[in-house]
Design an enzyme around this catalytic site. Structure first.
Site, mmCIF file in Angstrom:
data_model
loop_
_atom_site.group_PDB
_atom_site.id
_atom_site.type_symbol
_atom_site.label_atom_id
_atom_site.label_comp_id
_atom_site.label_asym_id
_atom_site.label_seq_id
_atom_site.Cartn_x
_atom_site.Cartn_y
_atom_site.Cartn_z
ATOM 1 C CG ASN A 187 -3.684 -3.059 7.278
ATOM 2 O OD1 ASN A 187 -3.479 -2.108 5.942
ATOM 3 N ND2 ASN A 187 -4.406 -3.592 7.447
ATOM 4 N NE ARG A 247 -5.839 -13.434 4.793
ATOM 5 C CZ ARG A 247 -6.931 -11.693 4.428
ATOM 6 N NH1 ARG A 247 -6.812 -10.931 3.670
ATOM 7 N NH2 ARG A 247 -7.737 -11.211 5.088
ATOM 8 C CB THR A 298 -6.909 -6.487 9.501
ATOM 9 O OG1 THR A 298 -7.639 -7.400 8.779
ATOM 10 C CG2 THR A 298 -7.529 -5.059 9.097
ATOM 11 N NE ARG A 333 -1.684 -5.987 7.550
ATOM 12 C CZ ARG A 333 -3.080 -6.672 6.175
ATOM 13 N NH1 ARG A 333 -3.777 -6.956 7.290
ATOM 14 N NH2 ARG A 333 -3.526 -5.809 5.697
ATOM 15 C CE1 TYR A 377 -8.913 -3.285 0.485
ATOM 16 C CE2 TYR A 377 -8.017 -1.239 -0.622
ATOM 17 C CZ TYR A 377 -8.301 -2.798 -0.045
ATOM 18 O OH TYR A 377 -6.697 -3.341 0.802
ATOM 19 C CE LYS A 426 -4.077 -2.736 2.268
ATOM 20 N NZ LYS A 426 -4.738 -2.509 3.126
ATOM 21 C CG PHE A 432 -13.295 1.877 7.942
ATOM 22 C CD1 PHE A 432 -12.799 0.811 6.198
ATOM 23 C CD2 PHE A 432 -14.011 0.951 8.609
ATOM 24 C CE1 PHE A 432 -12.904 -0.632 6.194
ATOM 25 C CE2 PHE A 432 -13.829 -0.652 8.432
ATOM 26 C CZ PHE A 432 -13.420 -0.904 7.154
ATOM 27 C CD GLU A 442 -7.719 -9.318 -4.224
ATOM 28 O OE1 GLU A 442 -9.585 -9.190 -3.918
ATOM 29 O OE2 GLU A 442 -6.770 -9.424 -3.973
ATOM 30 C CG HIS A 490 -4.641 -5.747 -0.266
ATOM 31 N ND1 HIS A 490 -6.213 -6.767 0.025
ATOM 32 C CD2 HIS A 490 -5.167 -7.582 -1.442
ATOM 33 C CE1 HIS A 490 -7.257 -7.732 -0.500
ATOM 34 N NE2 HIS A 490 -6.238 -7.868 -1.719
HETATM 35 P P1 ADP Z 1 -7.697 -7.629 4.810
HETATM 36 O O1 ADP Z 1 -6.913 -6.093 4.729
HETATM 37 O O2 ADP Z 1 -6.760 -7.897 7.089
HETATM 38 O O3 ADP Z 1 -7.821 -8.354 4.780
HETATM 39 P P2 ADP Z 1 -10.163 -6.478 5.259
HETATM 40 O O4 ADP Z 1 -10.227 -6.978 3.896
HETATM 41 O O5 ADP Z 1 -11.402 -6.765 7.089
HETATM 42 O O6 ADP Z 1 -8.762 -6.687 6.351
HETATM 43 O O7 ADP Z 1 -10.141 -4.642 5.179
HETATM 44 C C1 ADP Z 1 -9.484 -4.126 4.229
HETATM 45 C C2 ADP Z 1 -8.936 -2.950 4.476
HETATM 46 O O8 ADP Z 1 -9.209 -2.457 4.598
HETATM 47 C C3 ADP Z 1 -7.418 -3.100 5.387
HETATM 48 O O9 ADP Z 1 -6.945 -4.227 5.616
HETATM 49 C C4 ADP Z 1 -7.301 -1.851 6.444
HETATM 50 O O10 ADP Z 1 -6.674 -0.874 5.485
HETATM 51 C C5 ADP Z 1 -9.081 -1.052 5.609
HETATM 52 N N1 ADP Z 1 -9.908 -1.529 7.307
HETATM 53 C C6 ADP Z 1 -10.194 -2.470 7.851
HETATM 54 N N2 ADP Z 1 -11.241 -2.217 8.949
HETATM 55 C C7 ADP Z 1 -10.668 -1.023 8.538
HETATM 56 C C8 ADP Z 1 -11.032 0.357 10.283
HETATM 57 N N3 ADP Z 1 -11.959 -0.360 11.212
HETATM 58 N N4 ADP Z 1 -10.861 1.384 10.719
HETATM 59 C C9 ADP Z 1 -9.858 1.402 9.255
HETATM 60 N N5 ADP Z 1 -9.583 1.370 8.170
HETATM 61 C C10 ADP Z 1 -9.341 -0.234 8.037
#
Ligand code: ADP
Length: 164
Positions: A132, A105, A111, A122, A69, A29, A77, A146, A135
């Site tokens: 974070n 993962r 996350t 992370r 997304y 990212k 958010f 993707e 992805h």
């Molecule tokens: P992951 O990236 O671990 O698969 P998710 O698919 O739940 O997690 O979320 C996608 C991305 O959205 C996260 O990596 C993060 O960048 C953002 N995100 C998720 N939850 C939050 C939150 N509560 N506040 C801010 N950003 C968030």
């Protein structure tokens, strides 16, 4: 399949299970790029033993970030997430290997970086969910969905030292 054929050639005396080749989409990212973590993050996947099949530095347009997304579009958010992902270049990669989706993962970690285990990307390199650094696809189907564009066809000389 092609992978099994390649591995069989690399290890002529072994029987190789033929399973679908799995690929995952990994994206560093904008914070990872800005913080100079590109080499560190790529290195973790390389050292693990996965095969790099595609890589590019890319400025993600807003509509593509929203599509990527889309499952999160009702979340509070979401606007900040789209601003974050489009705030600078990202590094898009395709990595290949048996079990690569779930393993990536694990290498990436939870996350929320404060809950991610030490030793994960992370867990070692970030402090906030909204920053974070990386992805990773959450399923083999999403890995396929993707990944865009043509991937390099190559074999690593390391394969027989990684897969028996
Ligand atoms: P992951 O990236 O671990 O698969 P998710 O698919 O739940 O997690 O979320 C996608 C991305 O959205 C996260 O990596 C993060 O960048 C953002 N995100 C998720 N939850 C939050 C939150 N509560 N506040 C801010 N950003 C968030």
């Amino acid at each position: 399949n092609r992978w099994a054929t390649r591995v069989a050639r690399a290890t002529p005396n072994r029987i190789v299970a033929s399973s679908e080749v799995e690929q995952t989409y990994i994206m560093i990212k904008p914070d990872g790029v800005q913080r100079g973590l590109v080499g560190e993050i790529i290195s973790r996947f390389e050292k693990k033993g996965f095969l790099l099949k595609g890589l590019k530095l890319f400025q993600c347009p807003k509509d593509l970030a929203q599509e990527h997304y889309k499952d999160l579009k009702e979340r509070p958010f979401f606007p900040n997430l789209i601003d974050y992902i489009t705030s600078g270049p990202v590094v898009c990669m395709a990595w290949e290997g048996d079990g690569v989706v779930a393993s990536a993962r694990k290498l990436i970690g939870a996350t929320n970086p404060l809950q991610a285990e030490p030793g994960t990307i992370r867990g070692d390199l970030a402090v906030q969910t909204g920053r974070n650094v990386v992805h990773g696809s959450d399923s083999p189907d999403n890995g396929k969905r993707e990944i865009e564009g043509e991937l390099a066809q190559w074999e690593s000389v390391q394969t027989p030292w990684l897969i028996e």
